[in-house]
Enzyme design. Structure first.
Site, PDB file in Angstrom:
ATOM      1  N   GLU A  89      -6.440   9.124  -0.419  1.00  0.00           N
ATOM      2  CA  GLU A  89      -6.360   7.812   0.040  1.00  0.00           C
ATOM      3  C   GLU A  89      -7.635   7.123  -1.084  1.00  0.00           C
ATOM      4  OE1 GLU A  89      -4.657   5.474   1.394  1.00  0.00           O
ATOM      5  OE2 GLU A  89      -3.499   6.708   2.933  1.00  0.00           O
ATOM      6  N   HIS A 140       0.805  -1.220   0.047  1.00  0.00           N
ATOM      7  CA  HIS A 140      -0.064   0.038  -0.017  1.00  0.00           C
ATOM      8  C   HIS A 140       0.804   1.207   0.005  1.00  0.00           C
ATOM      9  CE1 HIS A 140      -3.031   2.995   1.088  1.00  0.00           C
ATOM     10  NE2 HIS A 140      -2.276   3.490   1.945  1.00  0.00           N
TER      11      HIS A 140
HETATM   12 FE   LIG Z   1      -2.175   5.537   2.709  1.00  0.00          FE
END
Ligand SMILES: [Fe+2]
Length: 296
Positions: free
Chosen positions: A208, A162
């Site tokens: 995000e 991520h």
């Molecule tokens: Fe993140």
């Protein structure tokens, strides 16, 4: 809809200085003592790291490099269809290794000549004010562990897949990197916790989990979507995709341990810069209080 959660396992430092990562019983690595020992060692690297010194090398095993290679390959195919052109430009500029997990120091050295951003190792959750504040200085806090090899396409926590595939590729874009810096400057500027939370929620729903119209299609630029193999295809069919709206983004509740059921769509990168970039560039406690007061 997003099954990949962003909940950080708690970290505890023992009396003897050793660091323990408290994985939940539901974590795929919970019953694997070798993985847990490695997680503790990697967390210890971050706890003991001093800014300005090189990021210590994390030891990964072959099966973990194989996870990286598999996820990189599969995500690249999805990105071609679902990521914004700006993000894909970042992928090409950064040139991450595809068959082994890069060390964070290496990521930092690839990124810095492009946009000035450098990586800092994080053992787990970093307090909001620190996490966002240092973005203004061009630092990005990143976890260093990788998901458990038994479930290569799932992680309950933000892992190096991520942090690096999602965020570093975005941070390799001049325009996205500028937005990250502006978020950091906003976090530094605001004084109250409510205003800081508002700034962080706008970050959550854009950098995000943001999507935008790009080349006539809805594409993702948010790191949480772009690093999530299981769900990357699903955002286009989500029912609740709203236009960019600062008040809505800054006040919408989200649960980092559950699915995302609402996304916000920018009409273009310029639109994102005009609305969200300008907000971060100028906001203060008073202007945020005014936005919150308009919340229905
Ligand atoms: Fe993140």
């Amino acid at each position: 809809m997003f099954e990949e959660a962003q909940y950080f396992a708690p970290i505890a430092t023992q009396d003897d200085g050793s660091v323990v990562v408290e994985l939940a019983t539901s974590h795929p690595g919970f019953a694997d003592p070798v993985y847990r020992a490695r997680r503790n060692a990697i967390a210890g690297l971050a706890v003991n790291h001093r800014p300005g010194t090189p990021i210590p090398v994390a030891e990964y095993v072959e099966r973990e490099h194989e996870v990286w290679a598999l996820v990189t390959k599969e995500l690249a195919a999805k990105h071609a269809a679902y990521a914004t052109a700006e993000y894909l430009g970042g992928v090409a500029r950064l040139g991450l290794p595809r068959t082994r997990i890069p060390q964070l120091q290496e990521v930092s050295e690839l990124l810095e000549p492009l946009t000035g951003f450098r990586y800092l190792p994080a053992a787990g959750l970093v307090p909001l004010r620190d996490f966002y504040g240092v973005l203004a200085d061009g630092y990005f806090h990143s976890t260093q562990y990788i998901r458990h090899h038994s479930v290569p396409f799932y992680t309950p926590e933000p892992d190096v897949v991520h942090e690096v595939i999602g965020h570093a590729n975005a941070l390799a874009s001049d325009r996205y990197a500028a937005l990250y810096r502006l978020a950091g400057e906003a976090a530094r500027r605001v004084e109250g916790d409510a205003a800081l939370e508002f700034v962080s929620k706008v970050f959550w729903f854009t950098l995000e989990f943001g999507v935008m119209l790009d080349g006539g299609e809805l594409r993702a630029y948010g790191a949480g979507i772009l690093s999530s193999y299981g769900e990357i295809e699903e955002f286009r069919s989500m029912e609740d995709i709203r236009p960019l709206d600062l008040t809505m983004m800054g006040t919408t509740h989200y649960d980092i341990t559950k699915y995302q059921d609402v996304l916000f769509r920018a009409d273009s990168l310029q639109h994102l810069e005009d609305v969200v970039g300008d907000f971060w560039a100028t906001c203060d406690d008073d202007s945020i209080a005014e936005l919150m007061a308009t919340h229905p």
